[in-house]
Design a protein around this motif. Structure first.
Motif, PDB file in Angstrom:
ATOM      1  N   PRO A 170       0.754  -1.255   0.098  1.00  0.00           N
ATOM      2  CA  PRO A 170      -0.041   0.298  -0.084  1.00  0.00           C
ATOM      3  C   PRO A 170       0.847   1.382  -0.101  1.00  0.00           C
ATOM      4  O   PRO A 170       1.944   1.336   0.470  1.00  0.00           O
ATOM      5  N   SER A 171       0.440   2.139  -0.674  1.00  0.00           N
ATOM      6  CA  SER A 171       1.042   3.492  -0.561  1.00  0.00           C
ATOM      7  C   SER A 171       1.572   4.134   0.328  1.00  0.00           C
ATOM      8  O   SER A 171       2.245   5.150   0.532  1.00  0.00           O
ATOM      9  N   LEU A 172       0.817   3.982   1.655  1.00  0.00           N
ATOM     10  CA  LEU A 172       1.117   4.481   2.913  1.00  0.00           C
ATOM     11  C   LEU A 172       2.408   4.037   3.577  1.00  0.00           C
ATOM     12  O   LEU A 172       2.918   4.729   4.466  1.00  0.00           O
ATOM     13  N   TYR A 173       2.782   2.944   3.337  1.00  0.00           N
ATOM     14  CA  TYR A 173       4.034   2.209   3.366  1.00  0.00           C
ATOM     15  C   TYR A 173       5.251   2.894   2.890  1.00  0.00           C
ATOM     16  O   TYR A 173       5.069   3.259   1.592  1.00  0.00           O
ATOM     17  N   LYS A 174       6.380   3.543   3.465  1.00  0.00           N
ATOM     18  CA  LYS A 174       7.483   4.369   3.205  1.00  0.00           C
ATOM     19  C   LYS A 174       8.735   3.672   3.360  1.00  0.00           C
ATOM     20  O   LYS A 174       8.798   2.567   4.107  1.00  0.00           O
ATOM     21  N   LEU A 175       9.678   3.922   2.505  1.00  0.00           N
ATOM     22  CA  LEU A 175      10.894   3.210   2.463  1.00  0.00           C
ATOM     23  C   LEU A 175      11.446   3.513   3.764  1.00  0.00           C
ATOM     24  O   LEU A 175      11.958   5.115   3.858  1.00  0.00           O
TER      25      LEU A 175
ATOM     26  N   MET B  86      10.530  -1.208   4.854  1.00  0.00           N
ATOM     27  CA  MET B  86       9.338  -0.659   4.573  1.00  0.00           C
ATOM     28  C   MET B  86       8.557  -0.429   5.741  1.00  0.00           C
ATOM     29  O   MET B  86       8.341  -1.582   6.475  1.00  0.00           O
ATOM     30  N   ASP B  87       7.817   0.587   6.089  1.00  0.00           N
ATOM     31  CA  ASP B  87       7.238   0.642   7.158  1.00  0.00           C
ATOM     32  C   ASP B  87       6.055   1.572   7.259  1.00  0.00           C
ATOM     33  O   ASP B  87       5.832   2.413   6.258  1.00  0.00           O
ATOM     34  N   ILE B  88       4.978   1.632   7.912  1.00  0.00           N
ATOM     35  CA  ILE B  88       3.708   2.202   7.997  1.00  0.00           C
ATOM     36  C   ILE B  88       3.425   2.774   9.676  1.00  0.00           C
ATOM     37  O   ILE B  88       3.794   1.858  10.306  1.00  0.00           O
TER      38      ILE B  88
ATOM     39  N   GLY C  60       1.749   2.444  17.166  1.00  0.00           N
ATOM     40  CA  GLY C  60       3.031   1.830  16.440  1.00  0.00           C
ATOM     41  C   GLY C  60       3.261   1.854  15.272  1.00  0.00           C
ATOM     42  O   GLY C  60       3.005   2.818  14.602  1.00  0.00           O
ATOM     43  N   THR C  61       4.117   0.673  14.864  1.00  0.00           N
ATOM     44  CA  THR C  61       4.130   0.669  13.485  1.00  0.00           C
ATOM     45  C   THR C  61       3.941  -0.988  12.786  1.00  0.00           C
ATOM     46  O   THR C  61       4.137  -1.778  13.511  1.00  0.00           O
ATOM     47  N   MET C  62       3.739  -0.804  11.637  1.00  0.00           N
ATOM     48  CA  MET C  62       3.882  -1.977  10.829  1.00  0.00           C
ATOM     49  C   MET C  62       5.093  -2.102   9.934  1.00  0.00           C
ATOM     50  O   MET C  62       5.233  -1.194   9.149  1.00  0.00           O
ATOM     51  N   ASN C  63       5.657  -3.314   9.815  1.00  0.00           N
ATOM     52  CA  ASN C  63       6.993  -3.034   9.218  1.00  0.00           C
ATOM     53  C   ASN C  63       6.984  -4.249   8.173  1.00  0.00           C
ATOM     54  O   ASN C  63       6.559  -5.620   8.486  1.00  0.00           O
ATOM     55  N   ILE C  64       7.773  -4.170   7.006  1.00  0.00           N
ATOM     56  CA  ILE C  64       8.172  -5.382   6.063  1.00  0.00           C
ATOM     57  C   ILE C  64       9.723  -5.153   5.829  1.00  0.00           C
ATOM     58  O   ILE C  64      10.167  -4.011   5.406  1.00  0.00           O
TER      59      ILE C  64
ATOM     60  N   LEU D 151      11.092 -13.011   3.327  1.00  0.00           N
ATOM     61  CA  LEU D 151      10.155 -11.623   3.551  1.00  0.00           C
ATOM     62  C   LEU D 151       9.840 -12.124   5.097  1.00  0.00           C
ATOM     63  O   LEU D 151       9.426 -12.845   5.422  1.00  0.00           O
ATOM     64  N   GLU D 152       9.649 -10.750   5.658  1.00  0.00           N
ATOM     65  CA  GLU D 152       9.216 -10.635   7.007  1.00  0.00           C
ATOM     66  C   GLU D 152       8.167  -9.539   7.360  1.00  0.00           C
ATOM     67  O   GLU D 152       8.488  -8.559   6.780  1.00  0.00           O
ATOM     68  N   GLY D 153       7.228  -9.773   8.067  1.00  0.00           N
ATOM     69  CA  GLY D 153       6.476  -8.720   8.557  1.00  0.00           C
ATOM     70  C   GLY D 153       6.380  -8.657  10.080  1.00  0.00           C
ATOM     71  O   GLY D 153       6.387  -9.750  10.729  1.00  0.00           O
ATOM     72  N   PHE D 154       6.685  -7.473  10.623  1.00  0.00           N
ATOM     73  CA  PHE D 154       6.454  -7.642  12.187  1.00  0.00           C
ATOM     74  C   PHE D 154       5.669  -6.406  12.578  1.00  0.00           C
ATOM     75  O   PHE D 154       5.795  -5.340  11.793  1.00  0.00           O
TER      76      PHE D 154
END
Length: 331
Positions: A177-182, A192-194, A199-203, A298-301
């Motif tokens: 999604p576009s709201l995630y930033k490098l 990348m995170d949002i 808090g935050t969501m991260n990839i 690939l990881e999401g946290f």
């Protein structure tokens, strides 16, 4: 003129008939509705309150693996059959349970809306119903999860990030999604995170040598070692000499998976910050990318203290499952 008029009328009738016949096999269905990870359970209220309801909750409200607190797989709404009509039938994921002389358990697609999955369970006695619930629960949960993943992906693909770091560093693309930033980019590593309310969501994405994780007996230990090494190198904590590691108290859950058309391992667990009271859930996919002679990770946290995290992690899973490999780098 009379012949021309007659010919026109014949052509018009033939066209109308062809249009009618071509559409006769396709039934119009409204779009399905419901929140992500919501499940409509249609069954008699007395059954729901008793042992049959307990059996359903055992499977469909089981705890999601790898979360720090208990959260159910689905948010369940139960209604009696007489209420299941009109717009209510458009629910995306439906479990229909009925006491009947017929004993069966199967899954139907797009009955009242599209996309839609309806698991139907019938039986005369508690033992019949319980056996059928046990028999189909795994298949039904997978079917419901698939339709929910697709819905989540459909929602966030309306506005996607144009960031190219993943393609340039790793030769892959993700529907992010576009709201995630490098947040960070280094050779063979992208983060990348949002920001979310608490808090935050991260990839994060990176690659490992192809011979990594070659020994089954040390597989889980090797995953932990990899995550801790990458965390120390790339994911710092709030203070000097603090960084992300895998929680020491519990080993992650590890399951086989298929991601982007390739065999993979799925790991779910809890991350923490070494030397600092900060933690949250993670989901890691280790993809066997044979074409490129590597393991792609690939990881999401998520970091969201005092907040429910199921849906955050579900969105991250939906994003990671969109991975595609550039033609120049493999499949």
């Amino acid at each position: 003129m009379k012949k021309s008029g007659t010919l026109f009328l014949v052509i018009l009738m033939m066209t109308f008939s062809a249009c009618k016949n071509s559409g006769s096999n396709k039934r119009f269905l409204p779009s399905s509705t419901g929140g992500i990870n919501s499940l409509m359970v249609v069954m008699d209220t007395e059954l729901w309150k008793g042992a049959v309801g307990d059996k359903i909750r055992e499977h469909f409200a089981a705890q999601v693996l790898g979360l720090p607190q208990a959260e159910p797989i689905f948010s369940i709404t139960q209604i009696p059959p007489q209420v299941f009509k009109g717009a209510v039938t458009h629910s995306r994921s439906v479990l229909f349970v009925e006491q009947d002389t017929v004993s069966l358990a199967h899954i139907k697609n797009n009955v009242y809306a599209e996309p839609q999955k309806i698991a139907v369970i019938k039986g005369e006695t508690y033992n019949d119903l319980a056996a059928n619930i046990d028999e189909i629960s795994g298949q039904a949960i997978s079917a419901f999860k698939e339709v929910e993943i697709n819905e989540a992906q459909k929602r966030f693909t309306r506005s996607l990030s144009k960031e190219t770091a993943l393609q340039e560093e790793l030769g892959i693309s993700l529907h992010v999604p576009s709201l995630y930033k490098l947040g960070k980019r280094e050779k063979n590593f992208v983060w990348m995170d949002i920001q979310i309310p608490k808090g935050t969501m991260n990839i994060i994405a990176y690659e490992m040598p192809k011979e990594s994780f070659s020994t089954d007996s040390t597989f889980v230990r090797d995953i932990i070692s990899m995550r801790d090494s990458i965390g120390k190198m790339h994911v710092p904590g709030p203070y000097e000499n603090t960084f992300m590691i895998t929680e020491k108290a519990f080993a992650p859950y590890v399951l086989p998976a298929e991601i982007g058309g390739k065999k993979a391992a799925e790991a779910r667990g809890i991350w923490e910050i070494s030397g600092y009271p900060m933690a949250g859930p993670f989901l890691t996919y280790i993809i066997n990318d044979e074409e490129n002679q590597r393991k792609l990770v690939l990881e999401g946290f998520t970091f969201a203290p005092s907040a429910e995290k199921r849906d955050y992690m579900f969105e991250l899973e939906a994003i990671l499952r969109t991975v595609k490999f550039d033609a120049k780098t493999g499949s």
